[in-house]
Design a protein around this motif. Structure first.
Motif, PDB file in Angstrom:
ATOM      1  N   ARG A  39       0.842  -1.218   0.000  1.00 41.94           N
ATOM      2  CA  ARG A  39       0.000   0.000   0.000  1.00 41.94           C
ATOM      3  C   ARG A  39       0.870   1.259   0.000  1.00 41.94           C
ATOM      4  N   ARG A  40       1.963   1.237   0.778  1.00 42.93           N
ATOM      5  CA  ARG A  40       2.866   2.390   0.811  1.00 42.93           C
ATOM      6  C   ARG A  40       3.543   2.587  -0.555  1.00 42.93           C
ATOM      7  N   GLU A  42       2.291   1.739  -3.418  1.00 37.66           N
ATOM      8  CA  GLU A  42       1.244   2.267  -4.302  1.00 37.66           C
ATOM      9  C   GLU A  42       1.035   3.758  -4.043  1.00 37.66           C
ATOM     10  N   LYS A  43       0.967   4.138  -2.782  1.00 36.34           N
ATOM     11  CA  LYS A  43       0.733   5.542  -2.416  1.00 36.34           C
ATOM     12  C   LYS A  43       1.870   6.441  -2.909  1.00 36.34           C
ATOM     13  N   ARG A  44       3.104   5.930  -2.853  1.00 40.58           N
ATOM     14  CA  ARG A  44       4.269   6.700  -3.309  1.00 40.58           C
ATOM     15  C   ARG A  44       4.387   6.738  -4.830  1.00 40.58           C
TER      16      ARG A  44
END
Length: 158
Positions: A39-40, A42-44
């Motif tokens: 998820r991190r 993807e967020k970045r």
């Protein structure tokens, strides 16, 4: 980027449908830790999405070609990508150094369809074209080797 994140990116690049359970097994992390890291990433913006790899021949698009384009008027605005965005047969548009301005990867159903597409490209973007037809593709969609010093994404941290 941490080593474990590079490993996750490499695994997902090889198989975007890999489960969190399989990622956890391959990395030695817990499923929840892998989930958080993905998820991190993807967020970045490191992992930007997941896609199906299509058999183009099976869907009626067996002919692949690379079309190099160059503006007829060198003083004209550099807006070819915008002018060509409506042509769905263009799979990719790469800005390049050299004689041409862009190289397009196109997929069509036949030589006649390629000829029609080339005419549409020329008319839409006011460019000259040079075309290379692909005879076969020994490999494509290879997973990248993520370098230890890789800094990826708009706010990537080491």
């Amino acid at each position: 980027m941490e080593e474990i994140d590079r490993r996750i990116v490499t695994l997902l690049a090889r198989d975007g449908r890999m489960s969190f359970t399989d990622l956890a097994r391959e990395t030695g992390l817990s499923v929840s830790a892998v989930h958080q890291r993905v998820r991190r990433l993807e967020k970045r913006g490191v992992v930007r999405g997941y896609a199906a790899i299509i058999d183009h021949e099976a869907v009626g698009l067996p002919l692949t070609a690379f079309v190099s384009i160059k503006p007829i008027d060198p003083a004209a605005p550099d807006d070819a990508p915008e002018r060509l965005a409506h042509l769905t047969a263009i799979e990719a548009c790469h800005s390049v150094a050299g004689d041409e301005s862009y190289i397009l990867k196109v997929r069509v159903g036949s030589p006649t369809a390629l000829e029609d597409l080339l005419q549409q490209i020329r008319a839409s973007a006011n460019v000259s074209t040079r075309t290379t037809v692909v005879l076969s593709t020994p490999y494509e969609h290879r997973a990248p080797e993520v370098a230890p010093e890789a800094v990826v994404g708009p706010d990537a941290r080491a």
